[in-house]
Structures are given as structure tokens and as C-alpha cells.
Scaffold this active site. Structure first.
Site, mmCIF file in Angstrom:
data_model
loop_
_atom_site.group_PDB
_atom_site.id
_atom_site.type_symbol
_atom_site.label_atom_id
_atom_site.label_comp_id
_atom_site.label_asym_id
_atom_site.label_seq_id
_atom_site.Cartn_x
_atom_site.Cartn_y
_atom_site.Cartn_z
ATOM 1 N N HIS A 21 37.701 -90.093 42.037
ATOM 2 C CA HIS A 21 38.455 -90.943 41.888
ATOM 3 C C HIS A 21 38.257 -92.464 42.647
ATOM 4 C CE1 HIS A 21 41.310 -89.109 39.060
ATOM 5 N NE2 HIS A 21 41.386 -88.257 39.843
ATOM 6 N N ASP B 92 40.011 -96.221 34.347
ATOM 7 C CA ASP B 92 40.817 -95.370 35.430
ATOM 8 C C ASP B 92 41.150 -96.168 36.638
ATOM 9 O OD1 ASP B 92 41.869 -93.175 37.243
ATOM 10 O OD2 ASP B 92 39.956 -92.210 37.456
#
Lengths: 547, 547
Positions: free
Chosen positions: A360, A187
Site C-alpha cells: 500500500h 486507498d
């Protein structure tokens, strides 16, 4: 073994990656994206399924990392075409189920998996590894393939004090790293951000402060899927003796699912239907709502505009916008904040107040993961090119070789063989625009038409001509929509009519009766005139009626 | 005495305020705004001039605070209607002059003023006070009116180490404060930001670092009007022995003006025309460009897309995006950064690198100004409501009375009499949309048409009918633009034709020959069918051709 990202590279959203070996194809995630300003009228964007159609007989299953739309939103469209099993954790499947029902998909083969669990699929050994994210029950996926072990991070952050569940299972990452990881697909959403992302728990402090000092209503807007955030609001409500009202279609639905599956401890005695909100004194309720992205039709925007059916906000009330605006939504969010403030409510939002943290991983977290997994190859995923590139730069600082980092695009194929990786010729990948629930693709030519219509408008000419001679019968009509106001433009209508008349007289005198020739001539003469007169270039549509 | 803000309140841009007493009206600034996403095809937005037209005989002059478009962009349109003197500092007038020439305004009465200077106008005593901003020669304006002294901040920050000129003249503010200030109209753009905005000089450090380590080209994008930023690039170029290339229409023009007027020390020997950029080795040039906001047609976007006529960027080159994206421009800026990175260039941008500082005062600067001026009344100006409100909140912390702070909207009138202020009935104010250089207003109905066209498209029906009987002659034609692809929708065309045929048979059987009745019937029947079939609501345009 090949890995083929079909979405999520060079963009935010529609994450979907195919992993293929002789024994079959496994798809990791099936996400959708939201349209940008160059896609007027479009509801959502899907990955292109062409490659999957071409390899339909090889597709063995879909594995989901978590329940966000950018990872599961394309699933109903996929399952309509491909009847394969779907693997996901309990909450992920819980969120997917009602969507499939909406699409009339009744007998999907949904198979529940657990973080820490394993399964076999199409000759791959799959392992699910607990990660933290802005939704519970998110997992990373390790696939043991015939070329080696590859790891897909899913969306993740490292939260050592999570609201619910366990911190990310770094122990498994360390163990996998010891065994040897061939490639890591990580990610990249936050890879431009230095340091660590704070724990979700820091939002609690702000909530507590708000609940302590507020005498009026408290309204909290967040993503409906952000069950941890919702859970923090509910816990604050418990601590401060407030009931919990819920508004906004997706918030109502997700709160219900989370309660049913045990991810949210909100007793019925505390729950207030949005129709009953006004029966509770302002100081005794907190209202959970959608609309943190300023979407015009969402509940918070309606509260801000004073058009919500039952809920108002005013002096004494505090509204918490508990999310960051996604790029492109800044103006909508700002409009909502302005409107709420004009009504006299106090509004708390980032970055002015700590009412949101990202889900994130930032650079130091990415470094930790790379250090534990020690992958031979890195493929940054989930993000625009700038984010992928920063993820790569971070990896370089850890000594990963530049030639072992692949900055791919959707459709690129990465082939792994004998411990080496190379890019081979790409497959078809791209966007499929879904317009008003239609299944048909909305073509680029229609997008171009809409763009031109919206900026330049349309100018229509209706000319009646004699079918035999091609002669014009009476002056043509002109009609415009979305163009300039023809009345305000001196002589525009009359001159346009006279130009078309002359054009058709000229063509008739040359015995041109081919319609497409006539139309071409009208377009040419008119577009020159209109752009010189108004500096606009409307779509010109000549209609020739033979009599 | 009345103060009437005609633009700039509840919005960013088109700042314009009228100050009126018996002796006449003075206008402070005449700015434009950029269209938002709800104004497709619009080039720029002006304030509504209605109030000025109604009081044309009272208007005595326009006073400009600085040369940015949001403060001077409406001037050509104003001067076309009202022939009044314009007061501004040397650079401000220098930037205004070529714009007026473009509009064919030849004999404007431009009167140069100086920071520290005074002038009389319409019975007002005007004083110009030096402030710092992201353009040189910016001033605040103190007006001595018959009701007391009022101060307009213009756009300002406090820079104690400015690149050029003097720090903001806080001494004059202190002196005015001692004399007594009735009302202060203060810039609110950055009032959500705590602390102080750093000096423009801190960007120099980043520039020096970049110039020291870069071996390839350096490309710096900034606002063309940011002469200080441009000046810093030029100074870095001198220090590191690079020539200066310039590209982008407004950058070329502003660099020229700034050189001519002595605001930029760029000797001709260092100047490289954009056509000659490639004759200079990459390591010996820095290129100044427009496009810091990701505008699709600007020079930097074209460099990023590989479509600039002469300038390329690639591996070894460093591109500095020396500006913040204005809300709404984030996606365009991001696209430019992605494209440049894909070409292999290194890209530096905020907040990752210190390549930009704001030109607007933050909270501590606002406090300092309020403490010096000690105004009785505060009117926060320049900004969306949330910004005005935060400015008001900051003032409250300094002990300014809440009832002495006015959160106004465009068109509100604030009347000052006997040391008191009160809001009286508002005047007409709003937006005037300028479309493709047209002078005519683009009406709201055209905006709505463009919106609908862009999201839903257009569906046209052409029916030939017998003029006497109203009977349909042959099947109607249907044509669509920007709608769904009719071919992809099973039977859509045929069913539409059959619906219109039935509608017209029905109306003919009832002897309806009134065209508007026929059109209404077609629209009604078709819109139901189309929205049920496609879930879209195109503009339906029935065209009836009598034969």
C-alpha cells in the site's frame, strides 16, 4: 450522480462502493472482512446488502479492482442474490472462479478486462488502469459519469521495478488529471507512513542471502495470494537448485491458479507435493506455506506445533515469515515464531529482517498520485478513521481545500451535481456476520450472549412446580457452565438452591403463577447473590417445569 | 545452590524466581500477568505457588526489584499464604502498601532498602544496584551465595541522562565483574531490538513542542506507574503555565503516592481534581490520564467514547498517547485513537511521533552489561522464547560459550555446584487464573467451556419423563443461548424436538432409565443433527426432569 460507500470506511476490509446515476448502479468491489475479538464464533463479515436489495432493479454490474478477499470475498454472497455481470482482470477472475464454484454458482457472467482497456456499463465509461500491489493484475478504475470523471484507486503502491508486469500507469493518471478529475477515492491503508514504500524487489536480496547460506530446509510463509512473493521464492529456488514444495490449502490452490494462468513460472519438474516433501533432501527444497498470520489451523502453525502431517522444521532449517502481522494477529504470529525457535529452526521476520514490504502506498506516493490526478474532491477510502484522516492531512499539504475533502462513513451518500459535492441523508450500511457458513445473519443479541457466556458463564436453575398452585415440588437443581467451579466455592450450590426455594415460596404465597414473573423473581434474587459471592454475572436461565 | 524460575520465562509477565541453598529460599519478585484472549473472563494470572507451598518452611523472604505489576502483582496473594519479610526500595514499597491494604493484609513485614545498600537474608548477602527503568527506584540484585555471586538485572535500561536519580550504576557492575560473577539473569524484553534505547529525556522535546503550540486542552495518557513520564508532563506544565488535572483511578493513586514520597514535584496549587477540570480554561490545563493501552473502561477510552463523567476532548485539543501498545492491545488502542480523532482532537502516538521510549535495554546495552559483569553463565529472563533466544545470540557474539547459556522454562531448576551449572528435574510451575477476585483457581475445563460457549453457544433440552417407565411426558423444550438464532433456521426447533422425542422413545422401548445413558443418547443424536444443519457445535445440555 451519487457515490455510496457500503464498506471499507472506518475499518480495514469489506470494501464495496456503489456508484449510481439515472442509468443504473455499478458496484466497485465486493469485499469481506475478518471478525474481531468482539465477534466470537464468527467466520467472516460481509457488508450489509440492504441498500442493494432496495435498488436491485438498478444494479447493472460489479467491477473488481483485484483478487484479494477484502475486495472480492463477498462476491459469492452477492451473486447468490443478484445475477449481474462481474468485470475483472484475468487473475482476479481466475481467483474468483473456484470460490463461486464452491458456492455452487455455476453460471456467473464473468467478463474479463485488461489494464489499459475500456468498457461501457450502465451508461458509465469505465477505464482500467494498471497499478502495483501485493497481487498481480491489480487495477484502478476511472468512471466517466454524467457528473464528471471519478477515479477509484483500488489498493495500490507505486513500484518502479515490479517483479512482474509494468510499473503503475502514472501516465494515464497524468492524462486524466489534464482532462479533469471530479473526485478521487484513494486507498488510505498506509497513509500514516511517511516516505515511499520500497519496491517488492528488495525482498529478493534477503531471499538470496537465505538461499546461499542455508544448508537445511527453507520454509517461506506468505499470503497465498501474494503471487509476486511466491514468484520470488520460486526464482531463488531456480537460482540455487532447490525444488519447491507447497503446503496449505489456499497456497496450493493459488499456486495452481497462478501457474495455469501464466502468472507463475514453476515447471512441474520443480513442484513437490506436500506428501512427497520428505523424499527430497533438506538442502534441496524450499517449502511455500500458509500461516504467516499465525492462524492456529494453518500449515505453518502446525509445523511449529509439530502437528503437520508431513512437514517438520528443526535445527539447520530456516523459516521466513514473509508478512507483517495484521493488527490483532500479533500474538498468534509470536506464538508461531516461539514454537519454531523452540524446535531449533532459525526464524526470520519483520522488522528484524527485510522479508516483507507493504503493498500500500505511503505518503509520498499518495502525494504523487494527488499531484497527477489533481482531483477537485478527495474521498479517502480503505481504512480506519485515523488512516482516512492522515490521507486528508497529506492532501491539505498539497493545497486541496479542506471543504473538498470528505471523511465519510459506510452508508454516507455523496451527491455530485454541477461540479459540486454534498453529503445527503445516509442509507443503511453495516455488518452482516456469517457464522459457520450460515447465510442467516447472526444478530447482535447473539453476539452479546456469546460475550457474556465467555466471560461470565451460565447458571441454570430447574424448578419443578405444581401447575395449579405454583408450589415448588422438591428442591430446584442448579447447573453451571463456564462459570466458577461451584464445588470450589463454599456453599454456593446449597445457598443458590435455598435462595431459589425462598423466592418460589414467596411467589407461591402471593399466588404468582405467571412464568415470566417467576423467572424474573428468580433472576433478580440469584443474580444479586451470585455477583456478591463471586463478583461474576453469569447468564441466569431459570427453567420452570410444570407438573 | 539452585535457581528456580517460577514465572517470566517464555512469557511476558508474572516474573518470580526462587534462589535456594541450605540456609533457605529467597524469592526474587512476585509478579502477575494479564490474561490473553484464550482466557475469557479472567482478571489476572499468577504464578503457580505449589513449589513454594511444598517448601514453605524454607522460604525466608521476598526481594522486589521495582514496583511494576509484573514484578509485584502477586505479592498480596503470596503474603496471604506466607508471612515472610519483603524487601524493596522506598517507592516500590510505597506502591505495594495500598495494594496490601486493599487485600486486608495489615501487618506485612516490609523492609526498606536502598540502591547501593546491602542486607543479609537467609545466609545470602544481598546488594541492591541502581538501574534505570520506566519507574523510579528500580534496582538490580546481586546475591552472594555459597556457590558464587549471581546477579538479577530486574527490568533495566541504561539512561545516562535520566529524568530523576542517577544513571545505572555501571561501576558496581564493573566491580562485580572483577570479583567474578557466577551467573547473570538478564532482562530480555527488548533483546530483538538493535542499538540503544534512547534516554527518557527525548520525550521532553515532543512535550515542549506540544505545550508551545497547543491552544486547547492537552491530555496525556501514560502508564500510571511511569512517574518519570508524569514528571515530565508536570515540568512542561510548569514551564508553560498550565495546571495539572488527573483522572483514572490508578493515575490518581500513583500521583498521590509519588507526591507523598517525594518522587513527583507537583505543588497542590497546580493540582486539579478531575471534578474541577471544567473550571479551568482549556488552554490553562494539562490532564494526566490512564488508558494508554485502550482498556475499554479506562479514563482515556471513556473520554474518546464521550462517556467520561467530566472530561471531554474536541477540536483544538491535543491528546498524547505516551506508550506503546502491549501486544494484544493494538486494536483497543487503535479504537481509542479513532474515536478521539472523530471528536476532532489531534492525537499524537508512536511511531509517528516521539512520545514514548522503552524502559528495557536493547542489544547494545545488553552487550555493555555482559561485558562489565563477565558472567560465567547467562540465563536470559523476562520474555517470550524469541526474546530469550535473541539475548542468547547477542551473548554468543561476545564470546560467551553456548553451553554456558541456559534457555530455561518456568519450573526448570538450575543447580550450581563447584563452579558448574546443570539443569536438574523440574518442579511444578504454571498459571493460576484469578477470576473476578476469587481466590480459587479457574480450572482449564471452565476455560474450555467458556471458549466453546463463546464460539458455539449452548443448546439446552428439557425433557419431562415418567420416573417409573422412562417415558417422555409431552414434547421436550429446547432453549439456546449464544447459538444461531433458532427462528432464523428453518425448522431447527421442531426438528430438534422431534429428534429428542425419537431418542427418548427409543431408549424407553429399551427400558433405559439411567439418566446418564439418556443424556448421552440425546447429546449424540442432537450434536450430529445440529452440526450438520448449522455447522456449529454448541454445548448440549440435556436436562431430564422426573415426574
Amino acid at each position: 450522480m451519487q457515490v455510496i460507500p457500503l464498506g471499507g470506511l472506518g475499518e480495514i476490509g469489506k470494501n464495496m462502493t456503489a456508484v449510481r446515476q439515472e442509468s443504473g448502479i455499478v458496484l466497485i468491489d465486493a469485499g469481506m472482512a475478518f471478525p474481531d475479538e468482539e465477534m466470537p464464533g464468527i467466520d467472516l463479515v460481509l457488508p450489509d446488502f440492504t441498500y442493494l436489495r432496495e435498488h436491485q432493479d438498478e444494479l447493472r454490474g460489479i467491477v473488481l479492482t483485484h483478487g484479494h478477499e477484502d475486495h472480492v470475498g463477498a462476491l459469492p454472497y452477492l451473486l447468490r442474490e443478484f445475477n449481474v455481470p462481474v468485470y475483472g482482470t484475468r487473475l482476479t477472475l481466475g481467483l474468483v472462479r473456484p470460490k463461486l464454484a464452491e458456492f455452487g454458482i455455476k453460471k456467473a457472467d464473468l467478463r474479463e478486462v485488461k489494464a489499459g482497456g475500456n468498457t461501457k456499463l450502465a451508461g458509465f465509461d469505465l477505464e482500467f488502469i494498471n497499478v502495483n500491489h501485493s497481487i498481480p493484475d491489480a487495477v484502478a478504475i476511472a468512471l466517466r459519469t454524467n457528473a464528471g470523471t471519478i477515479v477509484f484507486s483500488g489498493d495500490y503502491k507505486i513500484d518502479l521495478t515490479p517483479i512482474e508486469g509494468e510499473p503503475m500507469d502514472l501516465g494515464r493518471y497524468a492524462a486524466l488529471g489534464e482532462e479533469g478529475v471530479l473526485a478521487y477515492f484513494g486507498d488510505s491503508t498506509n497513509s500514516e507512513r511517511p516516505g515511499y514504500v520500497p519496491s517488492e524487489r528488495i525482498v529478493q536480496e534477503t531471499f538470496n542471502e537465505v538461499f546461499e547460506k542455508t544448508e537445511g530446509r527453507i520454509i517461506v510463509a506468505s499470503f497465498a495470494s501474494h503471487i509476486h512473493r511466491v514468484s520470488q521464492v520460486v526464482e531463488a529456488a531456480k537460482a540455487h537448485g532447490r525444488l519447491v514444495g507447497v503446503t496449505g490449502r489456499s497456497m496450493i490452490r493459488n499456486v495452481q491458479i497462478a501457474r495455469e494462468l501464466g502468472y507463475l513460472d514453476l515447471p512441474q519438474s520443480m513442484y513437490v507435493d506436500q506428501r512427497d516433501v520428505n523424499r527430497v533432501p533438506d538442502g534441496d527444497i524450499v517449502i511455500l506455506t500458509t500461516g504467516s498470520q499465525g492462524e492456529p489451523m494453518a500449515a505453518l502453525s502446525r509445523i511449529a506445533a509439530g502437528t503437520h502431517r508431513t512437514i517438520e522444521a528443526g535445527p539447520g532449517d530456516v523459516v521466513v515469515v514473509s508478512a507483517h502481522p495484521i493488527p490483532g494477529n500479533e500474538r498468534g504470529v509470536s506464538r508461531t515464531i516461539n514454537n519454531l525457535m523452540k524446535r531449533g529452526a532459525e526464524v526470520l521476520y519483520t522488522p528484524l529482517r527485510a522479508v516483507h514490504v507493504s503493498g500500500h502506498a505511503a505518503q509520498e506516493e499518495q502525494k504523487l498520485v494527488l499531484s497527477l490526478l489533481k482531483p477537485k474532491f478527495l474521498v479517502p477510502v480503505h481504512g480506519e478513521f485515523r488512516m482516512l484522516k492522515h490521507h486528508a492531512n497529506t492532501a491539505l499539504t498539497l493545497g486541496i481545500q479542506e471543504e473538498n475533502i470528505f471523511l465519510l462513513e459506510n452508508g454516507d451518500r455523496l451527491e455530485f451535481r454541477n461540479g459540486e459535492a454534498r453529503k445527503i441523508e445516509p442509507v443503511q450500511a453495516g455488518m452482516f456476520l456469517v457464522d459457520a457458513g450460515s447465510v442467516a445473519d447472526t444478530s447482535e443479541s447473539i453476539m452479546r450472549e456469546r460475550q457474556q457466556l465467555s466471560e461470565e458463564g451460565m447458571f441454570i436453575v430447574v424448578a419443578r412446580i405444581n401447575a395449579q398452585s405454583g408450589e415448588l415440588l422438591g428442591p430446584p437443581d442448579v447447573i453451571s457452565r463456564g462459570f466458577v467451579d461451584p464445588q470450589a466455592q463454599n456453599g454456593l450450590v446449597d445457598e443458590s438452591i435455598s435462595i431459589v426455594t425462598k423466592t418460589l415460596q414467596r411467589t407461591a404465597s402471593r399466588n404468582v403463577t405467571d412464568w415470566s414473573e417467576l423467572k424474573k423473581a428468580i433472576r433478580k434474587d440469584l443474580s444479586g447473590f451470585l455477583s456478591q459471592k463471586t463478583r461474576k454475572r453469569p447468564i441466569i436461565l431459570p427453567l420452570i417445569v410444570e407438573v
